[in-house]
Design an enzyme around this catalytic site. Structure first.
Site, mmCIF file in Angstrom:
data_model
loop_
_atom_site.group_PDB
_atom_site.id
_atom_site.type_symbol
_atom_site.label_atom_id
_atom_site.label_comp_id
_atom_site.label_asym_id
_atom_site.label_seq_id
_atom_site.Cartn_x
_atom_site.Cartn_y
_atom_site.Cartn_z
ATOM 1 N N ASP A 10 9.231 2.754 1.565
ATOM 2 C CA ASP A 10 8.164 3.414 1.875
ATOM 3 C C ASP A 10 7.861 3.242 3.617
ATOM 4 O OD1 ASP A 10 5.564 4.183 2.884
ATOM 5 O OD2 ASP A 10 4.403 3.743 1.032
ATOM 6 N N PHE A 51 1.085 -1.273 -0.028
ATOM 7 C CA PHE A 51 0.102 0.012 -0.152
ATOM 8 C C PHE A 51 0.790 1.057 -0.103
ATOM 9 C CE2 PHE A 51 -2.242 3.428 1.628
ATOM 10 C CZ PHE A 51 -3.651 3.426 1.131
ATOM 11 N N LYS A 97 2.381 9.900 8.244
ATOM 12 C CA LYS A 97 1.808 9.331 9.427
ATOM 13 C C LYS A 97 2.154 9.943 10.908
ATOM 14 C CE LYS A 97 -0.846 5.563 7.624
ATOM 15 N NZ LYS A 97 -0.583 5.109 6.393
HETATM 16 C C1 LIG Z 1 -0.892 5.304 5.203
HETATM 17 C C2 LIG Z 1 0.076 5.006 4.170
HETATM 18 C C3 LIG Z 1 0.283 5.651 2.794
HETATM 19 C C4 LIG Z 1 -0.428 6.767 2.422
HETATM 20 O O1 LIG Z 1 -0.414 7.852 3.377
HETATM 21 P P1 LIG Z 1 -1.485 9.074 3.234
HETATM 22 O O2 LIG Z 1 -0.938 10.000 4.285
HETATM 23 O O3 LIG Z 1 -2.858 8.415 3.525
HETATM 24 O O4 LIG Z 1 -1.337 9.524 1.608
HETATM 25 C C5 LIG Z 1 1.359 5.267 2.125
HETATM 26 N N1 LIG Z 1 2.190 4.206 2.547
HETATM 27 C C6 LIG Z 1 2.059 3.471 3.470
HETATM 28 C C7 LIG Z 1 2.955 2.390 3.768
HETATM 29 C C8 LIG Z 1 0.983 3.766 4.414
HETATM 30 O O5 LIG Z 1 0.881 3.141 5.309
#
Ligand SMILES: *Cc1c(COP(=O)(O)O)cnc(C)c1O
Length: 395
Positions: A222, A137, A251
């Site tokens: 990420d 994700f 986050k």
């Molecule tokens: C939550 C998340 C995102 C997206 O972040 P947003 O602030 O919602 O755009 C991207 N990568 C990972 C691994 C995430 O957990």
């Protein structure tokens, strides 16, 4: 009151979230949240790994209020002290050499893709493609949806941004087979969060680093979810002993105030030059004051150590619970305070709902896994409360 709020939402808000959990929070303190009907909840999800400091943290609120009294936003046309200082904090505590601030995780990942592409473009090398993993994700923008290895998020938006391919996680041969002379980068989550807390193997990540070095490919982590202390390390790549060329954060970085970061290592730190990338809000004085306060409080309260210690304690307790659960709990995974509790398929939804009615906020991921990502201020006795509630529900 809750019914009125739900009625307003149903009428005026786009129906992207469908039937949400029937609760609306008014106020919070520590790991507790209080709803509009006067009920208390224990926040074991932390606003999806965002509220690292919990709710209503006094020093955090004081820092935000002090910044509100000074200035909120000025624009990227002018120097911003907090922005420079937060970039310094990130660089001094990680393998990054330079930082760029965005407003969200998806936007930070977009920045990482652009940085990877422009790095090769400026060298006159035709490398434009990015390999990511199945079940990953990376966000909801068009490019991050193309990167996200979950067909349900991609299907309505075809044709997708070209150049992205997904391969099986924890399978080096799959990456090798997907690499071409156009591959610019491989991007992975070290622990896949949204699909149910699936950690990558250490050997896999280390071998991936070697493969990328050998083939002149950039390695991107990420760390939007795994970063900022979540796994008991400031960033999860410390746990893996592997340095990426680029990593992203968001986050927990702003403790609830929106901010994302693209963090670049030595190789790519100078690839962006004036005009190549930009943002209106990203890293504004208010958002970066929040980031600085998060760093200050992490240090003062040793919250990264706390995440590691209380996380290990909680994982042990959950593992013990699994062993006596008659096969109802089938796996306990994760690191620090990012833990997935996999349940027998038939009972997963029910366990999640019952935890909620007992006042424990969690999320159900990958169909059968309860994900918890509580504030990093979590205490052992609070961890016990969760384990006891889960034990009750399972029994
Ligand atoms: C939550 C998340 C995102 C997206 O972040 P947003 O602030 O919602 O755009 C991207 N990568 C990972 C691994 C995430 O957990």
């Amino acid at each position: 009151m809750l019914e009125d709020i739900i009625a307003l939402d149903k009428k005026y808000y786009m129906n992207t979230f469908g039937d949400r959990q029937r609760v609306c929070f008014e106020r919070g303190e520590g790991i507790k949240l209080y709803d509009t009907e006067g009920k208390t909840y224990y926040d074991f999800l932390g606003g999806i790994a965002v509220n690292a400091l919990g709710h209503g943290h006094k020093d955090f609120i004081a820092a935000l209020k002090a910044q509100l009294d000074k200035v909120i936003h000025t624009s990227s046309l002018y120097y911003i002290e907090n922005q420079a200082r937060l970039a310094e904090r990130l660089v001094k505590s990680t393998c990054a050499e330079r930082v760029f601030f965005a407003n969200s995780g998806a936007e930070a990942n977009e920045g990482a893709f652009k940085l990877a592409k422009i790095y090769y473009y400026k060298k006159g090398i035709d490398k434009t493609d990015i390999i990511t993993l199945d079940h990953s994700f990376h966000g909801r923008t068009l490019a991050t949806v193309a990167a996200t290895g979950q067909p349900k998020y991609q299907k309505p938006y075809k044709p997708l941004t070209p150049g992205f391919t997904q391969v099986e996680p924890n399978n080096l041969d799959a990456v090798k087979a997907a690499v071409t002379d156009k591959t610019a980068a491989v991007m992975i989550e070290l622990i896949q969060g949204e699909s149910g807390v699936h950690p990558m193997d250490k050997e896999y990540v280390q071998a991936l680093r070697e493969l990328c070095d050998e083939k002149d490919i950039l390695l991107i982590f990420d760390e939007v979810q795994t970063g900022m202390g979540r796994t008991g390390y400031l960033f999860a790549h410390e746990l893996y002993g592997v340095e990426p060329d680029i990593f992203t954060s968001a986050k927990a970085l702003g403790g609830g105030i929106p901010i994302g970061a693209v963090c670049a290592g030595k190789k790519v730190q100078d690839a962006f030059e004036p005009g190549d990338h930009g943002t209106t809000f990203g890293g504004n004085p208010f958002a970066t004051a929040a980031g600085l306060a998060v760093f200050d409080i992490f240090e003062k309260e040793k919250l990264v150590d706390n995440a590691r210690e209380v996380g290990a304690y909680l994982k042990d307790k959950l593992t013990a619970l699994m062993e006596g659960s008659d096969g109802k709990i089938t796996d306990v995974r994760g690191a620090g305070l990012l833990i997935g509790i996999q349940l027998k398929d038939e009972i997963a939804k029910d366990v999640f709902v019952k935890l909620f009615s007992k006042g424990f906020l969690t999320s159900l991921c990958g169909g059968n896994t309860i994900r918890i990502a509580p504030p990093l201020i979590l205490k052992k006795n609070e961890a016990d409360m969760f384990v006891n509630a889960l034990a009750d529900v399972i029994a």
